[in-house]
Design a protein around this motif. Structure first.
Motif, mmCIF file in Angstrom:
data_model
loop_
_atom_site.group_PDB
_atom_site.id
_atom_site.type_symbol
_atom_site.label_atom_id
_atom_site.label_comp_id
_atom_site.label_asym_id
_atom_site.label_seq_id
_atom_site.Cartn_x
_atom_site.Cartn_y
_atom_site.Cartn_z
ATOM 1 N N SER A 112 -0.815 27.820 33.771
ATOM 2 C CA SER A 112 -0.497 27.984 35.190
ATOM 3 C C SER A 112 0.328 29.248 35.395
ATOM 4 C CB SER A 112 0.294 26.767 35.699
ATOM 5 O OG SER A 112 0.763 26.976 37.013
ATOM 6 N N SER A 113 0.241 29.840 36.585
ATOM 7 C CA SER A 113 1.103 30.975 36.939
ATOM 8 C C SER A 113 2.474 30.503 37.402
ATOM 9 C CB SER A 113 0.441 31.822 38.033
ATOM 10 O OG SER A 113 0.236 31.041 39.205
ATOM 11 N N ASP A 114 2.628 29.198 37.592
ATOM 12 C CA ASP A 114 3.902 28.608 38.027
ATOM 13 C C ASP A 114 4.486 27.837 36.840
ATOM 14 O OD1 ASP A 114 5.979 27.087 39.080
ATOM 15 O OD2 ASP A 114 4.943 26.685 40.976
ATOM 16 N N ARG A 115 5.426 28.470 36.125
ATOM 17 C CA ARG A 115 5.963 27.867 34.907
ATOM 18 C C ARG A 115 6.695 26.552 35.190
ATOM 19 N NH1 ARG A 115 6.484 29.536 29.808
ATOM 20 N NH2 ARG A 115 5.531 31.516 30.404
ATOM 21 N N ASP A 116 7.411 26.478 36.299
ATOM 22 C CA ASP A 116 8.139 25.246 36.616
ATOM 23 C C ASP A 116 7.174 24.086 36.855
ATOM 24 O OD1 ASP A 116 10.592 26.488 36.377
ATOM 25 O OD2 ASP A 116 10.743 26.981 38.511
ATOM 26 N N ALA A 117 6.096 24.365 37.592
ATOM 27 C CA ALA A 117 5.096 23.322 37.824
ATOM 28 C C ALA A 117 4.449 22.891 36.512
ATOM 29 C CB ALA A 117 4.038 23.826 38.796
ATOM 30 N N ALA A 118 4.194 23.868 35.634
ATOM 31 C CA ALA A 118 3.581 23.555 34.352
ATOM 32 C C ALA A 118 4.496 22.676 33.502
ATOM 33 C CB ALA A 118 3.250 24.846 33.609
ATOM 34 N N ARG A 119 5.808 22.953 33.553
ATOM 35 C CA ARG A 119 6.754 22.147 32.776
ATOM 36 C C ARG A 119 6.795 20.699 33.271
ATOM 37 N NH1 ARG A 119 10.449 24.463 29.381
ATOM 38 N NH2 ARG A 119 10.305 26.730 29.148
ATOM 39 N N LYS A 120 6.689 20.500 34.558
ATOM 40 C CA LYS A 120 6.685 19.144 35.091
ATOM 41 C C LYS A 120 5.460 18.374 34.616
ATOM 42 C CE LYS A 120 9.379 20.253 39.244
ATOM 43 N NZ LYS A 120 9.357 20.374 40.721
ATOM 44 N N ILE A 121 4.335 19.055 34.569
ATOM 45 C CA ILE A 121 3.120 18.410 34.061
ATOM 46 C C ILE A 121 3.246 18.157 32.567
ATOM 47 C CG2 ILE A 121 0.644 18.751 33.671
ATOM 48 C CD1 ILE A 121 0.645 20.346 36.341
ATOM 49 N N ALA A 122 3.801 19.133 31.842
ATOM 50 C CA ALA A 122 3.969 18.993 30.398
ATOM 51 C C ALA A 122 4.778 17.748 30.046
ATOM 52 C CB ALA A 122 4.634 20.235 29.820
#
Length: 468
Positions: A408-418
């Motif tokens: 994702s280009s949105d690291r914060d969003a990716a971390r929440k999914i992770a």
């Protein structure tokens, strides 16, 4: 003295041993002596006898010898890489043979310089208590054929650093690589501190049940790991198990497909897909699905595959015919189900070696066998999804959990999914990257126990509290 390929091979080859074939050509690489259980038992006895003196060495002395071993590997890089390429099949260049040999030296140095200080638990009116980490005794190590040198070092380096002696059983597919690696390391170690015994699976079974093996480290299939757990029960043996994976990657709709295509490719196809923590099923949002498929296919077509000794190649053959058959069968079943073969999927049956072409499969159902079974080769299924919740459910739907990734280009969003993904490691915008100071291990049927860094040192030690 300069180490050459011929001198290294002559040191480990037994004229009466088993022929080991090059998976790219079918030619004989060398002959490895396969031993029986009685030879393994004698090696364990020698390791047990040598362990007290090794443990009595200072931590500084043991670390210094590991650093010398790393230097010895550096000095033998080219012959070790050539042997690895010929036996395992991986090319010299790219993230392959030279990379693997270099990683052996890197991990030895990192392990030698990692500190594990005494932990002060109490120090005051309530009393004092300190936590120490002591050697376990003899550590057994059973390695795989995909990264035979590097994973062997992952196993033996922390064990040796903490004062254990080690006995290594390499894969019967790639014994020469490990025999050569151990020969180089043993050029600086005391006798019987590190021993390697090549042979069939009965040696692994003996290691897992032997009363004088205090800890066993294993990288391989979940089925074999289950057998090890059962056979180790009577001796209550400590275990570190890095077992099967079927890593998921989730691509969000905000990505730039062209920008991530090469990272996606190497996440899936490093070592021609023969990596436990490789990307093996890719879930892509419908908004970018077609473009991701197009860009990934373009990268795949540009990567040359062939014999590893050709400096131009970055992909090689599958190491053995059994694994080739697994990949070919899964791709054929996907084709028969109506999935689309974007790239590859049609091997040259008349060509020598176990070469299966780089294969991308799209428009494939989430429950297709190519998705749900670990292919462990150069074939990647690309599954379309509509919502993030759907993708997470699919990623978590299997009984494995070694690694995963979110793109994702949105690291914060990716971390929440992770945080919602059931895996020992979740990478953001990459897949499979490891570091000697970052703990690594799986969940669910992908095993248990951690390797690398401080946690890796603790895993091959017995904690002891001194309170008073």
């Amino acid at each position: 003295m300069t180490i050459t390929f011929d001198s290294l091979l002559s040191e480990i080859t037994d004229p009466n041993g088993r022929e080991i074939l090059d998976p790219a050509t079918g030619e004989v690489v060398g002959k490895a002596r396969f031993e029986g259980v009685e030879v393994l038992d004698a090696a364990i006895a020698r390791a047990k006898a040598a362990q007290p003196a090794w443990a009595a060495c200072s931590d500084e002395d043991r670390a210094g010898l590991l650093l010398q071993a790393a230097d010895a590997i550096d000095a033998a890089t080219e012959p070790l890489a050539e042997l690895l390429s010929r036996e395992q099949g991986k090319p010299l260049n790219g993230p392959n043979a030279r990379f693997e040999v270099g990683a052996c030296a890197t991990w030895l140095r990192a392990t030698a310089t990692t500190e594990l200080p005494v932990q002060v638990l109490l120090d005051g009116d309530e009393g004092s208590a300190e936590m120490y980490y002591r050697p376990l005794g003899v550590v057994g190590a059973i390695g795989p054929w995909n990264w035979p040198m590097m994973i062997t070092v992952w196993q033996i380096a922390p064990a040796l650093r903490m004062g254990n002696t080690t006995v290594v059983k390499p894969s019967e597919y790639t014994p020469l690589s490990v025999l050569a690696l151990v020969a180089v390391i043993n050029s600086v170690l005391p006798e019987n501190v590190l021993t390697v015994v090549a042979g069939e699976g009965d040696l692994g079974a003996r290691l897992s049940s032997h009363p004088d093996i205090d800890k066993l480290m294993f990288t391989g299939s979940t089925r074999t790991g289950q057998s090890i757990i059962k056979s180790s029960a009577d001796t209550i043996k400590r275990l570190t198990l890095e077992l099967g994976g079927n890593d998921a990657g989730i691509v969000l709709p905000d990505v730039d497909p062209k920008a991530i295509a090469e990272e996606l490719f190497w996440g899936a196809f490093i070592n021609t897909g023969q990596t436990c923590a490789a990307l093996k099923r890719l879930y892509v949002h419908t908004d970018v699905y077609d473009e991701v498929c197009t860009e990934l296919a373009a990268v795949a077509r540009s990567m040359p595959m062939g014999r590893g000794l050709d400096e131009n190649n970055v992909l090689g053959p599958l190491q053995n015919k059994a694994q080739y058959d697994i990949v070919a069968n899964l791709v054929e079943r996907a084709r028969e189900s109506g999935a689309t073969i974007l790239v590859g999927g049609t091997p040259d049956a008349d060509a020598p070696g176990h070469f299966y072409p780089t294969t991308l499969v799209s428009n494939i159902a989430p429950d297709n066998a190519l998705v749900t079974e670990e292919q462990f080769g150069p074939a990647l299924p690309i599954i379309r999804y509509e919502t993030v919740d759907e993708a997470i459910e699919l990623a978590n739907g299997l009984d494995v959990g070694l690694g995963a990734s979110v793109w994702s280009s949105d690291r914060d969003a990716a971390r929440k999914i992770a945080a919602r993904i059931q895996a020992g490691t979740v990478w953001i915008n990459k897949h499979g990257g490891i570091h000697p100071m970052v703990p690594f291990g799986g969940v669910k049927m992908s095993g248990y126990g951690l390797e690398f860094g401080v946690e890796g040192l603790k895993s091959v030690s017995a904690p002891q509290v001194i309170s008073g």
